[in-house]
Design an enzyme around this catalytic site. Structure first.
Site, PDB file in Angstrom:
ATOM      1  N   ASN A  90      37.557 -21.087  -8.053  1.00 47.97           N
ATOM      2  CA  ASN A  90      38.086 -20.648  -6.851  1.00 47.97           C
ATOM      3  C   ASN A  90      39.387 -19.743  -6.683  1.00 47.97           C
ATOM      4  O   ASN A  90      39.647 -19.244  -5.592  1.00 47.97           O
ATOM      5  CB  ASN A  90      38.255 -22.305  -6.149  1.00 47.97           C
ATOM      6  N   TYR A 156      41.068  -5.801  -3.465  1.00 49.03           N
ATOM      7  CA  TYR A 156      40.499  -7.228  -3.380  1.00 49.03           C
ATOM      8  C   TYR A 156      39.103  -7.011  -3.245  1.00 49.03           C
ATOM      9  O   TYR A 156      38.077  -7.780  -3.907  1.00 49.03           O
ATOM     10  CB  TYR A 156      41.055  -7.917  -2.173  1.00 49.03           C
ATOM     11  N   LYS A 160      35.902  -8.717  -5.637  1.00 44.48           N
ATOM     12  CA  LYS A 160      35.015  -9.503  -5.143  1.00 44.48           C
ATOM     13  C   LYS A 160      33.644  -9.022  -5.150  1.00 44.48           C
ATOM     14  O   LYS A 160      32.756  -9.610  -5.290  1.00 44.48           O
ATOM     15  CB  LYS A 160      35.486 -10.071  -3.676  1.00 44.48           C
TER      16      LYS A 160
END
Length: 256
Positions: A90, A156, A160
């Protein structure tokens, strides 16, 4: 016919990275409520750890970007609980940054946290899970930015996107003992999000579900992916974003 409770994790061991705040905190609480033994990590120990039904998560200070630290985290779970059944990757995130001027060091740190760190912990977890008769499950928490990037999120979003493909690749290599799946999250109402979106009225108007997700939406999906209900789900991407956002052209026509 009777069925066992699919979300009874009694005697099971779970690691939640970044489990000291926000979404990770609720994921850890949810697994605790389901009976699991939970180990969370972060850079610094918080004042309050996740707890449920009188049971509290254990904590280990960890920099998951460091492979040695990641391996030590997994070993800590084995030392505490004798096994490792579930890993929830996470930990992640990024402040917005202008791609035209952002430093290479910033990009390296964002990629390290959002892509390399999940691999570090997953690799160590897999080594343990492969030795267990019933293997284990790894869940990577991703973002809609991987498929629908916004301005200010270049590093980012790229990281991802890499995490999504990494999930699918590892699912091919580590099955059948270890299942690896991915959750694509959208806008989630947390304390940090509230400081950005305020009451969220303008945002929710763009969402088919007419609300932002809450952390429990993600946590419940983690329970499913870690449970026997998903025993044949591997290399999957579960979209927990309420249907995404309405296209801009639709919003423009609706508002006219």
């Amino acid at each position: 016919m009777s069925l066992p409770n699919p979300v009874d994790f009694s005697g099971r061991s779970v690691i939640v990275t970044g489990g000291t705040k926000g979404i990770g905190f609720v994921i850890a609480e949810t697994f605790l409520a389901a009976g699991a033994n939970v180990l969370v990590c972060g850079r610094n120990e918080p004042e309050t750890l996740p707890s449920a039904d009188g049971r509290t998560a254990a904590f280990k200070a960890t920099d998951v970007r460091d492979p040695a630290d990641a391996a030590a985290l997994v070993q800590e779970a084995v030392d505490l609980y004798g096994r490792l059944d579930v890993l929830v990757n996470n930990a992640g995130g990024s402040p917005d940054a202008d791609a035209a001027t952002v430093s290479p060091r910033f990009v390296e740190k964002i990629v390290a946290l959002n892509l390399l760190a999940p691999f570090n912990v997953a690799q160590a977890a897999n080594a343990v899970m492969q030795t267990q008769d019933d293997g284990g499950a790894i869940i990577n928490i991703g973002s809609v930015s991987a498929i629908d990037p916004q301005p200010g999120t270049a590093a980012y979003s790229a990281a991802k996107a890499g995490l999504l493909v990494l999930t699918k690749a590892l699912a091919l290599e580590w099955a059948p003992k270890v299942r690896i799946n991915h959750i694509t999250t959208g806008l989630i109402r947390t304390e940090a999000a509230a400081s950005v979106y305020g009451d969220g009225a303008a945002i929710t108007a763009t969402l088919p579900m007419e609300r932002m997700a809450v952390p429990s939406d993600i946590a419940n999906s983690c329970l499913f992916l870690a449970s026997p209900l998903s025993s044949y789900v591997n290399g999957a991407d579960i979209a927990v974003h309420g249907g995404g956002e309405y296209p801009a052209r639709y919003m423009a026509m609706r508002d006219n």
